[in-house]
Design a protein around this motif. Structure first.
Motif, PDB file in Angstrom:
ATOM      1  N   LEU A  34       0.823  -1.205   0.000  1.00 37.23           N
ATOM      2  CA  LEU A  34       0.000   0.000   0.000  1.00 37.23           C
ATOM      3  C   LEU A  34       0.863   1.263   0.000  1.00 37.23           C
ATOM      4  CD1 LEU A  34      -2.842  -1.082   2.424  1.00 37.23           C
ATOM      5  CD2 LEU A  34      -3.171  -0.207   0.117  1.00 37.23           C
ATOM      6  N   ALA A  35       1.973   1.245   0.728  1.00 41.62           N
ATOM      7  CA  ALA A  35       2.829   2.426   0.828  1.00 41.62           C
ATOM      8  C   ALA A  35       3.430   2.800  -0.522  1.00 41.62           C
ATOM      9  CB  ALA A  35       3.937   2.181   1.850  1.00 41.62           C
ATOM     10  N   THR A  36       3.966   1.826  -1.252  1.00 43.38           N
ATOM     11  CA  THR A  36       4.583   2.129  -2.549  1.00 43.38           C
ATOM     12  C   THR A  36       3.548   2.549  -3.576  1.00 43.38           C
ATOM     13  OG1 THR A  36       4.522  -0.236  -3.097  1.00 43.38           O
ATOM     14  CG2 THR A  36       6.570   0.626  -2.202  1.00 43.38           C
ATOM     15  N   SER A  37       2.390   1.925  -3.537  1.00 45.36           N
ATOM     16  CA  SER A  37       1.323   2.305  -4.452  1.00 45.36           C
ATOM     17  C   SER A  37       0.818   3.707  -4.137  1.00 45.36           C
ATOM     18  CB  SER A  37       0.180   1.292  -4.355  1.00 45.36           C
ATOM     19  OG  SER A  37      -0.732   1.455  -5.413  1.00 45.36           O
ATOM     20  N   PHE A  38       0.649   3.991  -2.864  1.00 42.54           N
ATOM     21  CA  PHE A  38       0.226   5.307  -2.412  1.00 42.54           C
ATOM     22  C   PHE A  38       1.221   6.376  -2.883  1.00 42.54           C
ATOM     23  CE2 PHE A  38      -1.637   7.443   1.683  1.00 42.54           C
ATOM     24  CZ  PHE A  38      -2.110   8.491   0.903  1.00 42.54           C
ATOM     25  N   LEU A  39       2.510   6.103  -2.733  1.00 37.82           N
ATOM     26  CA  LEU A  39       3.542   7.052  -3.153  1.00 37.82           C
ATOM     27  C   LEU A  39       3.472   7.352  -4.653  1.00 37.82           C
ATOM     28  CD1 LEU A  39       6.869   6.120  -1.300  1.00 37.82           C
ATOM     29  CD2 LEU A  39       5.736   8.350  -1.326  1.00 37.82           C
ATOM     30  N   GLY A  40       3.372   6.287  -5.459  1.00 29.94           N
ATOM     31  CA  GLY A  40       3.361   6.468  -6.910  1.00 29.94           C
ATOM     32  C   GLY A  40       2.170   7.260  -7.400  1.00 29.94           C
ATOM     33  N   VAL A  41       0.995   6.966  -6.866  1.00 31.29           N
ATOM     34  CA  VAL A  41      -0.206   7.692  -7.273  1.00 31.29           C
ATOM     35  C   VAL A  41      -0.169   9.129  -6.750  1.00 31.29           C
ATOM     36  CG1 VAL A  41      -2.717   7.829  -6.986  1.00 31.29           C
ATOM     37  CG2 VAL A  41      -1.627   5.644  -7.486  1.00 31.29           C
ATOM     38  N   ALA A  42       0.293   9.309  -5.518  1.00 35.92           N
ATOM     39  CA  ALA A  42       0.317  10.636  -4.916  1.00 35.92           C
ATOM     40  C   ALA A  42       1.238  11.585  -5.676  1.00 35.92           C
ATOM     41  CB  ALA A  42       0.754  10.542  -3.453  1.00 35.92           C
ATOM     42  N   VAL A  43       2.395  11.091  -6.133  1.00 32.91           N
ATOM     43  CA  VAL A  43       3.316  11.976  -6.852  1.00 32.91           C
ATOM     44  C   VAL A  43       2.733  12.382  -8.199  1.00 32.91           C
ATOM     45  CG1 VAL A  43       4.696  10.196  -8.044  1.00 32.91           C
ATOM     46  CG2 VAL A  43       5.755  12.359  -7.376  1.00 32.91           C
ATOM     47  N   GLY A  44       1.990  11.464  -8.840  1.00 32.18           N
ATOM     48  CA  GLY A  44       1.323  11.817 -10.087  1.00 32.18           C
ATOM     49  C   GLY A  44       0.236  12.852  -9.868  1.00 32.18           C
ATOM     50  N   MET A  45      -0.559  12.673  -8.819  1.00 33.11           N
ATOM     51  CA  MET A  45      -1.614  13.624  -8.484  1.00 33.11           C
ATOM     52  C   MET A  45      -1.025  14.986  -8.131  1.00 33.11           C
ATOM     53  SD  MET A  45      -4.784  14.271  -8.042  1.00 33.11           S
ATOM     54  CE  MET A  45      -6.159  14.825  -7.028  1.00 33.11           C
ATOM     55  N   PHE A  46       0.045  14.980  -7.360  1.00 34.75           N
ATOM     56  CA  PHE A  46       0.701  16.218  -6.932  1.00 34.75           C
ATOM     57  C   PHE A  46       1.158  17.029  -8.149  1.00 34.75           C
ATOM     58  CE2 PHE A  46       4.128  18.875  -5.450  1.00 34.75           C
ATOM     59  CZ  PHE A  46       3.756  19.253  -4.162  1.00 34.75           C
ATOM     60  N   ASP A  47       1.852  16.382  -9.079  1.00 32.74           N
ATOM     61  CA  ASP A  47       2.349  17.084 -10.259  1.00 32.74           C
ATOM     62  C   ASP A  47       1.211  17.568 -11.150  1.00 32.74           C
ATOM     63  OD1 ASP A  47       4.891  16.723  -9.395  1.00 32.74           O
ATOM     64  OD2 ASP A  47       5.478  15.262 -10.917  1.00 32.74           O
ATOM     65  N   PHE A  48       0.144  16.769 -11.239  1.00 37.44           N
ATOM     66  CA  PHE A  48      -1.005  17.155 -12.051  1.00 37.44           C
ATOM     67  C   PHE A  48      -1.664  18.415 -11.504  1.00 37.44           C
ATOM     68  CE2 PHE A  48      -5.670  16.950 -12.528  1.00 37.44           C
ATOM     69  CZ  PHE A  48      -5.747  17.140 -13.895  1.00 37.44           C
ATOM     70  N   LEU A  49      -1.887  18.449 -10.196  1.00 38.48           N
ATOM     71  CA  LEU A  49      -2.525  19.609  -9.583  1.00 38.48           C
ATOM     72  C   LEU A  49      -1.621  20.843  -9.639  1.00 38.48           C
ATOM     73  CD1 LEU A  49      -4.248  18.000  -6.464  1.00 38.48           C
ATOM     74  CD2 LEU A  49      -5.337  18.842  -8.553  1.00 38.48           C
ATOM     75  N   ALA A  50      -0.310  20.628  -9.478  1.00 36.89           N
ATOM     76  CA  ALA A  50       0.623  21.752  -9.556  1.00 36.89           C
ATOM     77  C   ALA A  50       0.580  22.402 -10.932  1.00 36.89           C
ATOM     78  CB  ALA A  50       2.037  21.280  -9.229  1.00 36.89           C
ATOM     79  N   ALA A  51       0.515  21.569 -11.991  1.00 35.72           N
ATOM     80  CA  ALA A  51       0.442  22.096 -13.355  1.00 35.72           C
ATOM     81  C   ALA A  51      -0.921  22.733 -13.621  1.00 35.72           C
ATOM     82  CB  ALA A  51       0.708  20.984 -14.355  1.00 35.72           C
ATOM     83  N   LEU A  52      -1.990  22.094 -13.122  1.00 33.80           N
ATOM     84  CA  LEU A  52      -3.346  22.580 -13.376  1.00 33.80           C
ATOM     85  C   LEU A  52      -3.578  23.953 -12.752  1.00 33.80           C
ATOM     86  CD1 LEU A  52      -6.158  21.859 -14.557  1.00 33.80           C
ATOM     87  CD2 LEU A  52      -6.739  20.920 -12.314  1.00 33.80           C
ATOM     88  N   PHE A  53      -3.065  24.153 -11.527  1.00 37.67           N
ATOM     89  CA  PHE A  53      -3.293  25.408 -10.809  1.00 37.67           C
ATOM     90  C   PHE A  53      -2.071  26.325 -10.814  1.00 37.67           C
ATOM     91  CE2 PHE A  53      -6.375  22.462  -8.859  1.00 37.67           C
ATOM     92  CZ  PHE A  53      -7.547  23.180  -9.082  1.00 37.67           C
ATOM     93  N   ASN A  54      -1.077  25.978 -11.643  1.00 36.05           N
ATOM     94  CA  ASN A  54       0.115  26.825 -11.800  1.00 36.05           C
ATOM     95  C   ASN A  54       0.782  27.148 -10.465  1.00 36.05           C
ATOM     96  OD1 ASN A  54      -0.160  27.119 -14.683  1.00 36.05           O
ATOM     97  ND2 ASN A  54      -1.826  28.574 -14.306  1.00 36.05           N
ATOM     98  N   ARG A  55       0.946  26.136  -9.642  1.00 35.62           N
ATOM     99  CA  ARG A  55       1.624  26.338  -8.350  1.00 35.62           C
ATOM    100  C   ARG A  55       3.136  26.371  -8.580  1.00 35.62           C
ATOM    101  NH1 ARG A  55      -1.243  29.004  -5.518  1.00 35.62           N
ATOM    102  NH2 ARG A  55      -1.911  29.469  -7.640  1.00 35.62           N
TER     103      ARG A  55
END
Length: 368
Positions: free
Chosen positions: A269-290
């Motif tokens: 669960l930890a490795t899967s959580f990490l992989g998905v979270a980093v993808g979500m993080f980068d997506f939101l950063a690009a979407l909201f221009n953070r």
């Protein structure tokens, strides 16, 4: 360090997680033979879809992002369509991971499920907020420990498997398709890897192929020992709960095997959580221009982790159901999106194949 290897392990780490733990629960009635065939088919489809996404990402001007792919495929409405799909996908997956992590952590430490969910979210948020490099290094360590734990689990369960338990009951595979499909659902992280490997097509293809085929091999071994160790009635009685699956595999007893199974489930669960979270993080950063500052990344972290944590707190038993619903959004991102881009490039056969699989997965989830 070899960034191609690290990228392959991010793919594998994202894949070998909640999906792996859910597979025996979803395929109990199919038996080992039919579930094996379906896993192989969906693994190959996952590689093909990922390679298609890589080609489209490389063709983009500037850094790769799902936001840019959406604009390319859907035109002016692309950002909205991809944003909704990705939000649904990532939050469904992360809600499942927070829920599953909290369930296992609470069972092993005795703390409340709410406190366990908060602790798991804070730990992953801290790593993801720092950088992709930190996630890469952390994932390598956790992945290595996970493989050791899995080896010990397989060694402990293998002598007790029954060939009779491996037989299915000729059930239709429709209901299990969304879970099997989601078990190879790392595609939201593809743009992050494209940027990390600086659009090196050869390295990206190697990372994706290796990062997909390794989980496939481990899935088959996992299916063999779990389905062979428990009869269908025992699997059905788990009600899709991870702690009940772990308890069933160990007979409710302690000892080294029980500890290894708990450790493997936690690390998966930890490795899967990490992989998905980093993808979500980068997506939101690009979407909201953070911006890439402490304040900017802190704001992105709140957007990334607060919604799935809230879902997990209000719906603590949503592990299997959340994975199933994630399949709907994953079909849009990993199948429909590259299919439409391929259609623009007159690669109609590839596009039709992806659209057909997307329709099948959607019907399976809605029918279930």
């Amino acid at each position: 360090m070899n960034k191609t290897l690290g990228s392959a392990l991010i793919v594998a780490g994202t894949t070998i997680g909640a999906g792996m733990l859910a597979l025996p629960l979803a395929t109990a009635k199919l038996g080992f033979g039919l579930s094996t065939a379906l896993l192989i088919v969906f693994a190959l489809l996952a590689v093909k879809a990922a390679w298609m996404m890589v080609d489209h990402c490389i063709a983009l001007d500037g850094p790769a992002s799902l936001d840019a792919l959406g604009r390319s495929a859907f035109g002016p409405l692309g950002r909205l369509v991809v944003a909704i799909s990705m939000g649904f996908l990532y939050y469904s997956l992360m809600a499942a991971y927070v829920s599953g992590s909290a369930s296992l952590l609470a069972a092993s430490t005795g703390i409340s499920q709410g406190a366990a969910a908060l602790l798991a979210s804070l730990a992953v948020a801290a790593l993801v907020t720092l950088s992709v490099r930190v996630v890469d290094i952390s994932n390598r360590l956790l992945f290595s420990l996970k493989m050791v734990a899995l080896t010990l689990v397989v060694a402990g369960l293998l002598p007790g498997i029954s060939l009779h338990n491996l037989q299915g009951d000729s059930a239709l595979p429709l209901a299990s398709l969304p879970i099997i499909y989601t078990a190879f659902g790392y595609h939201g992280s593809i743009p992050t890897l494209v940027n990390y490997l600086e659009k090196d097509r050869k390295a990206l293809r190697q990372a994706i192929a290796g990062g997909t085929l390794l989980p496939l091999a481990l899935y088959l071994i996992w299916q063999l020992v779990v389905l062979g160790s428990l009869d269908q009635q025992a699997l059905v009685q788990t009600d899709g709960a991870l702690e009940k699956l772990v308890s069933a595999l160990t007979g409710g007893q302690g000892g080294w095997l029980s500890q290894c199974i708990h450790l493997f489930a936690d690390l998966a669960l930890a490795t899967s959580f990490l992989g998905v979270a980093v993808g979500m993080f980068d997506f939101l950063a690009a979407l909201f221009n953070r911006r890439f500052t402490l304040a900017g990344r802190g704001q992105t972290a709140l957007l990334t982790f607060i919604p799935p944590l809230a879902i997990a707190l209000y719906f603590p038993g949503a592990f299997i159901s959340a994975l199933g619903f994630a399949a709907l959004a994953l079909a849009m991102v990993a199948l429909v999106l590259p299919a439409l881009l391929s259609h623009q490039q007159k690669r109609h056969l590839e596009g039709a194949l992806m659209l057909g699989v997307a329709l099948l997965v959607t019907v399976a989830q809605l029918a279930g």
